[in-house]
Design a protein around this motif. Sequence first.
Motif, PDB file in Angstrom:
ATOM      1  N   MET A   1     -30.974   4.964-131.474  1.00 11.92           N
ATOM      2  CA  MET A   1     -32.290   4.385-131.354  1.00 11.92           C
ATOM      3  C   MET A   1     -32.531   3.491-132.571  1.00 11.92           C
ATOM      4  SD  MET A   1     -35.927   6.381-130.941  1.00 11.92           S
ATOM      5  CE  MET A   1     -35.612   7.580-132.190  1.00 11.92           C
ATOM      6  N   LYS A   2     -32.945   2.252-132.313  1.00 11.54           N
ATOM      7  CA  LYS A   2     -33.228   1.322-133.398  1.00 11.54           C
ATOM      8  C   LYS A   2     -34.522   1.708-134.089  1.00 11.54           C
ATOM      9  CE  LYS A   2     -32.829  -2.285-130.750  1.00 11.54           C
ATOM     10  NZ  LYS A   2     -32.894  -3.651-130.290  1.00 11.54           N
ATOM     11  N   ASN A   4     -37.093  -0.071-135.086  1.00 14.56           N
ATOM     12  CA  ASN A   4     -38.333  -0.678-134.595  1.00 14.56           C
ATOM     13  C   ASN A   4     -38.410  -0.717-133.075  1.00 14.56           C
ATOM     14  OD1 ASN A   4     -39.271  -1.184-137.193  1.00 14.56           O
ATOM     15  ND2 ASN A   4     -38.166  -3.110-137.321  1.00 14.56           N
ATOM     16  N   SER A   5     -37.718   0.190-132.425  1.00 14.59           N
ATOM     17  CA  SER A   5     -37.748   0.207-130.967  1.00 14.59           C
ATOM     18  C   SER A   5     -39.096   0.723-130.478  1.00 14.59           C
ATOM     19  CB  SER A   5     -36.621   1.083-130.425  1.00 14.59           C
ATOM     20  OG  SER A   5     -36.880   2.436-130.720  1.00 14.59           O
ATOM     21  N   ILE A   6     -39.376   0.478-129.222  1.00 16.71           N
ATOM     22  CA  ILE A   6     -40.624   0.929-128.622  1.00 16.71           C
ATOM     23  C   ILE A   6     -40.696   2.456-128.644  1.00 16.71           C
ATOM     24  CG2 ILE A   6     -41.933   1.011-126.473  1.00 16.71           C
ATOM     25  CD1 ILE A   6     -40.832  -1.794-125.875  1.00 16.71           C
ATOM     26  N   LYS A   7     -39.572   3.092-128.376  1.00 13.40           N
ATOM     27  CA  LYS A   7     -39.538   4.555-128.376  1.00 13.40           C
ATOM     28  C   LYS A   7     -39.870   5.109-129.763  1.00 13.40           C
ATOM     29  CE  LYS A   7     -36.548   8.455-127.300  1.00 13.40           C
ATOM     30  NZ  LYS A   7     -35.198   8.858-126.897  1.00 13.40           N
ATOM     31  N   ASN A   8     -39.269   4.535-130.793  1.00 10.53           N
ATOM     32  CA  ASN A   8     -39.526   4.993-132.156  1.00 10.53           C
ATOM     33  C   ASN A   8     -40.989   4.742-132.544  1.00 10.53           C
ATOM     34  OD1 ASN A   8     -39.332   5.863-134.768  1.00 10.53           O
ATOM     35  ND2 ASN A   8     -37.551   4.634-135.274  1.00 10.53           N
ATOM     36  N   THR A   9     -41.554   3.627-132.129  1.00 12.91           N
ATOM     37  CA  THR A   9     -42.957   3.322-132.420  1.00 12.91           C
ATOM     38  C   THR A   9     -43.871   4.345-131.750  1.00 12.91           C
ATOM     39  OG1 THR A   9     -42.403   0.977-132.548  1.00 12.91           O
ATOM     40  CG2 THR A   9     -44.716   1.528-132.299  1.00 12.91           C
ATOM     41  N   ARG A  10     -43.567   4.711-130.512  1.00  9.28           N
ATOM     42  CA  ARG A  10     -44.377   5.724-129.809  1.00  9.28           C
ATOM     43  C   ARG A  10     -44.260   7.090-130.471  1.00  9.28           C
ATOM     44  NH1 ARG A  10     -42.915   5.925-123.840  1.00  9.28           N
ATOM     45  NH2 ARG A  10     -40.962   5.131-124.612  1.00  9.28           N
ATOM     46  N   PRO A  45     -34.764   7.183-137.209  1.00  9.27           N
ATOM     47  CA  PRO A  45     -34.219   7.022-135.847  1.00  9.27           C
ATOM     48  C   PRO A  45     -33.445   8.236-135.329  1.00  9.27           C
ATOM     49  CG  PRO A  45     -33.840   5.037-137.133  1.00  9.27           C
ATOM     50  CD  PRO A  45     -34.393   6.074-138.077  1.00  9.27           C
ATOM     51  N   ASP A  46     -32.832   9.018-136.238  1.00 13.94           N
ATOM     52  CA  ASP A  46     -32.089  10.206-135.791  1.00 13.94           C
ATOM     53  C   ASP A  46     -32.989  11.447-135.667  1.00 13.94           C
ATOM     54  OD1 ASP A  46     -32.593  10.761-138.437  1.00 13.94           O
ATOM     55  OD2 ASP A  46     -30.490  11.138-138.976  1.00 13.94           O
ATOM     56  N   LEU A  47     -34.289  11.289-135.914  1.00 14.14           N
ATOM     57  CA  LEU A  47     -35.289  12.349-135.802  1.00 14.14           C
ATOM     58  C   LEU A  47     -35.059  13.513-136.771  1.00 14.14           C
ATOM     59  CD1 LEU A  47     -35.595  12.569-131.904  1.00 14.14           C
ATOM     60  CD2 LEU A  47     -37.000  11.241-133.473  1.00 14.14           C
ATOM     61  N   LYS A  48     -34.341  13.273-137.857  1.00 17.81           N
ATOM     62  CA  LYS A  48     -34.066  14.332-138.824  1.00 17.81           C
ATOM     63  C   LYS A  48     -35.113  14.402-139.928  1.00 17.81           C
ATOM     64  CE  LYS A  48     -29.990  15.626-137.248  1.00 17.81           C
ATOM     65  NZ  LYS A  48     -29.663  16.938-136.785  1.00 17.81           N
ATOM     66  N   THR A  90     -36.733  18.433-134.566  1.00 20.99           N
ATOM     67  CA  THR A  90     -38.025  18.372-135.255  1.00 20.99           C
ATOM     68  C   THR A  90     -37.756  17.867-136.658  1.00 20.99           C
ATOM     69  OG1 THR A  90     -38.829  20.235-133.963  1.00 20.99           O
ATOM     70  CG2 THR A  90     -40.055  19.663-135.943  1.00 20.99           C
ATOM     71  N   PRO A  91     -38.389  16.762-137.042  1.00 17.47           N
ATOM     72  CA  PRO A  91     -38.071  16.163-138.346  1.00 17.47           C
ATOM     73  C   PRO A  91     -38.582  16.990-139.524  1.00 17.47           C
ATOM     74  CG  PRO A  91     -39.826  14.947-137.251  1.00 17.47           C
ATOM     75  CD  PRO A  91     -39.354  15.974-136.293  1.00 17.47           C
ATOM     76  N   GLN A  92     -37.845  16.893-140.629  1.00 21.70           N
ATOM     77  CA  GLN A  92     -38.275  17.478-141.898  1.00 21.70           C
ATOM     78  C   GLN A  92     -39.358  16.574-142.466  1.00 21.70           C
ATOM     79  OE1 GLN A  92     -37.184  20.403-143.096  1.00 21.70           O
ATOM     80  NE2 GLN A  92     -38.696  20.202-144.727  1.00 21.70           N
TER      81      GLN A  92
END
Length: 142
Positions: A1-2, A4-10, A45-48, A90-92
């Motif tokens: 996932m980039k 600035n992607s739409i998914k990351n923005t949401r 982007p890796d949700l970490k 779930t991100p730290q």
Amino acid sequence: MKKNSIKNTRINGEVQNVLAELIRGQIKDPRISPWTSVVSVEVAPDLKSCKVWISVLGDEEARKSTLEGLRSAEGFLKNQLARIVNLRNTPQISFVMDQSIEYGVNMARRIDEVIAQDDANARGRKESEEGPEADPDEEKED
């Protein structure tokens, strides 16, 4: 996932909303100021990992104690975030103090002061240019 992607923005927006509600409503730590705002959230982007920019209205002592209280509640917030937002990881959470709101308020106050001083100077110049009032009935000699 980039980044600035739409998914990351949401995801950023959803995490920001959830954290703002949790901080406002569920954390009972007296160190956390009631004037705490979640300004921005950036989930990797890796949700970490997740950086949360917060702003606290008040003095330096209120900022320090709020940041300390939020850091001690990171585990609770991560647990609640995992329960509410369904993410693969779930991100730290890490909190960063953001002073942009305070900076903006301070700059607006300074601009208002300069405008008021400029208006006062303009009135003073206008009065000095007019000088003593001349009698309109008096004729000027050429």
